[in-house]
Design a protein around this motif. Structure first.
Motif, PDB file in Angstrom:
ATOM      1  N   THR A  71       0.826  -1.203   0.000  1.00  0.00           N
ATOM      2  CA  THR A  71       0.000   0.000   0.000  1.00  0.00           C
ATOM      3  C   THR A  71       0.864   1.257   0.000  1.00  0.00           C
ATOM      4  O   THR A  71       0.567   2.228  -0.702  1.00  0.00           O
ATOM      5  CB  THR A  71      -0.933  -0.009   1.229  1.00  0.00           C
ATOM      6  N   LEU A  72       1.948   1.239   0.768  1.00  0.00           N
ATOM      7  CA  LEU A  72       2.850   2.395   0.775  1.00  0.00           C
ATOM      8  C   LEU A  72       3.527   2.580  -0.580  1.00  0.00           C
ATOM      9  O   LEU A  72       3.762   3.708  -1.008  1.00  0.00           O
ATOM     10  CB  LEU A  72       3.896   2.251   1.875  1.00  0.00           C
ATOM     11  N   GLY A  73       3.848   1.471  -1.258  1.00  0.00           N
ATOM     12  CA  GLY A  73       4.436   1.566  -2.594  1.00  0.00           C
ATOM     13  C   GLY A  73       3.482   2.246  -3.563  1.00  0.00           C
ATOM     14  O   GLY A  73       3.891   3.080  -4.378  1.00  0.00           O
ATOM     15  N   ALA A  74       2.199   1.893  -3.463  1.00  0.00           N
ATOM     16  CA  ALA A  74       1.199   2.515  -4.332  1.00  0.00           C
ATOM     17  C   ALA A  74       1.034   3.991  -3.991  1.00  0.00           C
ATOM     18  O   ALA A  74       0.938   4.845  -4.883  1.00  0.00           O
ATOM     19  CB  ALA A  74      -0.139   1.787  -4.182  1.00  0.00           C
ATOM     20  N   LYS A  75       1.031   4.292  -2.709  1.00  0.00           N
ATOM     21  CA  LYS A  75       0.857   5.679  -2.278  1.00  0.00           C
ATOM     22  C   LYS A  75       2.034   6.543  -2.733  1.00  0.00           C
ATOM     23  O   LYS A  75       1.871   7.704  -3.086  1.00  0.00           O
ATOM     24  CB  LYS A  75       0.701   5.718  -0.763  1.00  0.00           C
ATOM     25  N   ARG A  76       3.224   5.964  -2.724  1.00  0.00           N
ATOM     26  CA  ARG A  76       4.435   6.708  -3.096  1.00  0.00           C
ATOM     27  C   ARG A  76       4.391   7.196  -4.544  1.00  0.00           C
ATOM     28  O   ARG A  76       4.950   8.244  -4.852  1.00  0.00           O
ATOM     29  CB  ARG A  76       5.655   5.822  -2.881  1.00  0.00           C
ATOM     30  N   VAL A  77       3.746   6.435  -5.414  1.00  0.00           N
ATOM     31  CA  VAL A  77       3.662   6.851  -6.816  1.00  0.00           C
ATOM     32  C   VAL A  77       2.395   7.650  -7.094  1.00  0.00           C
ATOM     33  O   VAL A  77       2.039   7.869  -8.244  1.00  0.00           O
ATOM     34  CB  VAL A  77       3.772   5.639  -7.780  1.00  0.00           C
ATOM     35  N   ILE A 129       3.026  -1.148 -10.727  1.00  0.00           N
ATOM     36  CA  ILE A 129       4.459  -1.446 -10.554  1.00  0.00           C
ATOM     37  C   ILE A 129       4.967  -0.858  -9.241  1.00  0.00           C
ATOM     38  O   ILE A 129       5.736  -1.493  -8.521  1.00  0.00           O
ATOM     39  CB  ILE A 129       5.270  -0.946 -11.771  1.00  0.00           C
ATOM     40  N   GLY A 130       4.522   0.349  -8.905  1.00  0.00           N
ATOM     41  CA  GLY A 130       4.902   0.947  -7.624  1.00  0.00           C
ATOM     42  C   GLY A 130       4.439   0.083  -6.456  1.00  0.00           C
ATOM     43  O   GLY A 130       5.164  -0.088  -5.464  1.00  0.00           O
ATOM     44  N   THR A 131       3.257  -0.470  -6.573  1.00  0.00           N
ATOM     45  CA  THR A 131       2.729  -1.362  -5.542  1.00  0.00           C
ATOM     46  C   THR A 131       3.588  -2.610  -5.430  1.00  0.00           C
ATOM     47  O   THR A 131       3.940  -3.049  -4.331  1.00  0.00           O
ATOM     48  CB  THR A 131       1.278  -1.753  -5.883  1.00  0.00           C
ATOM     49  N   TRP A 132       3.934  -3.195  -6.553  1.00  0.00           N
ATOM     50  CA  TRP A 132       4.753  -4.402  -6.562  1.00  0.00           C
ATOM     51  C   TRP A 132       6.135  -4.126  -5.976  1.00  0.00           C
ATOM     52  O   TRP A 132       6.657  -4.930  -5.207  1.00  0.00           O
ATOM     53  CB  TRP A 132       4.866  -4.951  -7.979  1.00  0.00           C
ATOM     54  N   LEU A 133       6.712  -2.972  -6.309  1.00  0.00           N
ATOM     55  CA  LEU A 133       8.016  -2.617  -5.747  1.00  0.00           C
ATOM     56  C   LEU A 133       7.932  -2.414  -4.236  1.00  0.00           C
ATOM     57  O   LEU A 133       8.849  -2.777  -3.498  1.00  0.00           O
ATOM     58  CB  LEU A 133       8.578  -1.366  -6.423  1.00  0.00           C
ATOM     59  N   GLY A 134       6.827  -1.850  -3.767  1.00  0.00           N
ATOM     60  CA  GLY A 134       6.624  -1.714  -2.327  1.00  0.00           C
ATOM     61  C   GLY A 134       6.572  -3.068  -1.644  1.00  0.00           C
ATOM     62  O   GLY A 134       7.155  -3.267  -0.568  1.00  0.00           O
ATOM     63  N   LEU A 135       5.900  -4.016  -2.269  1.00  0.00           N
ATOM     64  CA  LEU A 135       5.828  -5.378  -1.730  1.00  0.00           C
ATOM     65  C   LEU A 135       7.213  -6.020  -1.705  1.00  0.00           C
ATOM     66  O   LEU A 135       7.599  -6.645  -0.714  1.00  0.00           O
ATOM     67  CB  LEU A 135       4.869  -6.220  -2.574  1.00  0.00           C
ATOM     68  N   LEU A 136       7.974  -5.837  -2.755  1.00  0.00           N
ATOM     69  CA  LEU A 136       9.324  -6.386  -2.823  1.00  0.00           C
ATOM     70  C   LEU A 136      10.215  -5.763  -1.749  1.00  0.00           C
ATOM     71  O   LEU A 136      10.949  -6.464  -1.048  1.00  0.00           O
ATOM     72  CB  LEU A 136       9.917  -6.131  -4.216  1.00  0.00           C
ATOM     73  N   PHE A 137      10.132  -4.457  -1.575  1.00  0.00           N
ATOM     74  CA  PHE A 137      10.902  -3.755  -0.557  1.00  0.00           C
ATOM     75  C   PHE A 137      10.497  -4.231   0.842  1.00  0.00           C
ATOM     76  O   PHE A 137      11.338  -4.444   1.711  1.00  0.00           O
ATOM     77  CB  PHE A 137      10.696  -2.247  -0.697  1.00  0.00           C
ATOM     78  N   GLY A 138       9.195  -4.412   1.057  1.00  0.00           N
ATOM     79  CA  GLY A 138       8.702  -4.917   2.339  1.00  0.00           C
ATOM     80  C   GLY A 138       9.227  -6.306   2.645  1.00  0.00           C
ATOM     81  O   GLY A 138       9.594  -6.613   3.784  1.00  0.00           O
ATOM     82  N   THR A 139       9.278  -7.166   1.637  1.00  0.00           N
ATOM     83  CA  THR A 139       9.808  -8.516   1.829  1.00  0.00           C
ATOM     84  C   THR A 139      11.288  -8.468   2.165  1.00  0.00           C
ATOM     85  O   THR A 139      11.761  -9.218   3.023  1.00  0.00           O
ATOM     86  CB  THR A 139       9.577  -9.367   0.555  1.00  0.00           C
TER      87      THR A 139
END
Length: 166
Positions: A71-77, A129-139
């Motif tokens: 969610t933070l990844g999506a918010k960031r973009v 993609i921003g959401t997916w990157l947030g998930l990857l960063f979280g992992t």
């Protein structure tokens, strides 16, 4: 009986490390459970209250990061509110489809939410993609915190009873 409990604790810790990457396992809670089990069987001689609190706080941070990362990844973009809801719902729905669902669920949810808010396909894909990157960063953060928890556990066990002044 102690040996069986130590084996169970080791299995929990190893399974938890796998769960830091595999979203179908509650990795950090498993690691903390294994560490706490060792501490209890050991009579809290090596791992006292302060060690367990520090390791527990790190674990709590890891669990929180795990829940909010996409969610933070999506918010960031600059995602819309619908995209944020979509990312959250996509993450929840993805849990029922194993690893592919958890990899693509947040992306597809954010994409669908952004499309529903009336933006272009290109902008929606950018949000996905921003959401997916947030998930990857979280992992990645969750994995690092998992190893730090296990490392602190190892330090506490090596330092012996002198370090757990509780």
């Amino acid at each position: 009986m102690d040996i069986a409990l130590y084996v169970l604790a080791a299995l929990l810790i190893v399974g938890g490390l796998a769960g830091a990457v595999l979203p179908s396992l509650p990795g950090i809670p498993m690691i903390f459970g294994g560490i706490w089990l060792v501490a209890a069987v050991d009579g809290y001689r090596h791992l006292g209250l302060w060690w367990l609190l520090i390791i527990g706080v790190l674990g709590a941070i890891g669990v929180i990061v795990d829940f909010v990362a996409s969610t933070l990844g999506a918010k960031r973009v600059g995602a819309s509110k619908l995209a944020l809801w979509g990312a959250t719902l996509g993450t929840l729905a993805g849990m029922f489809f194993g690893i592919p669902g958890l990899l693509f669920g947040p992306f597809l949810g954010a994409l669908a939410g952004e499309l529903a808010s009336g933006t272009s396909m290109l902008r929606s894909a950018h949000v996905g993609i921003g959401t997916w990157l947030g998930l990857l960063f979280g992992t990645l953060i969750k994995l690092v915190l998992s190893f730090v928890m296990v490392g602190l556990f190892g330090v506490a066990m090596l330092l012996g009873g002198a370090a757990s002044a509780t």
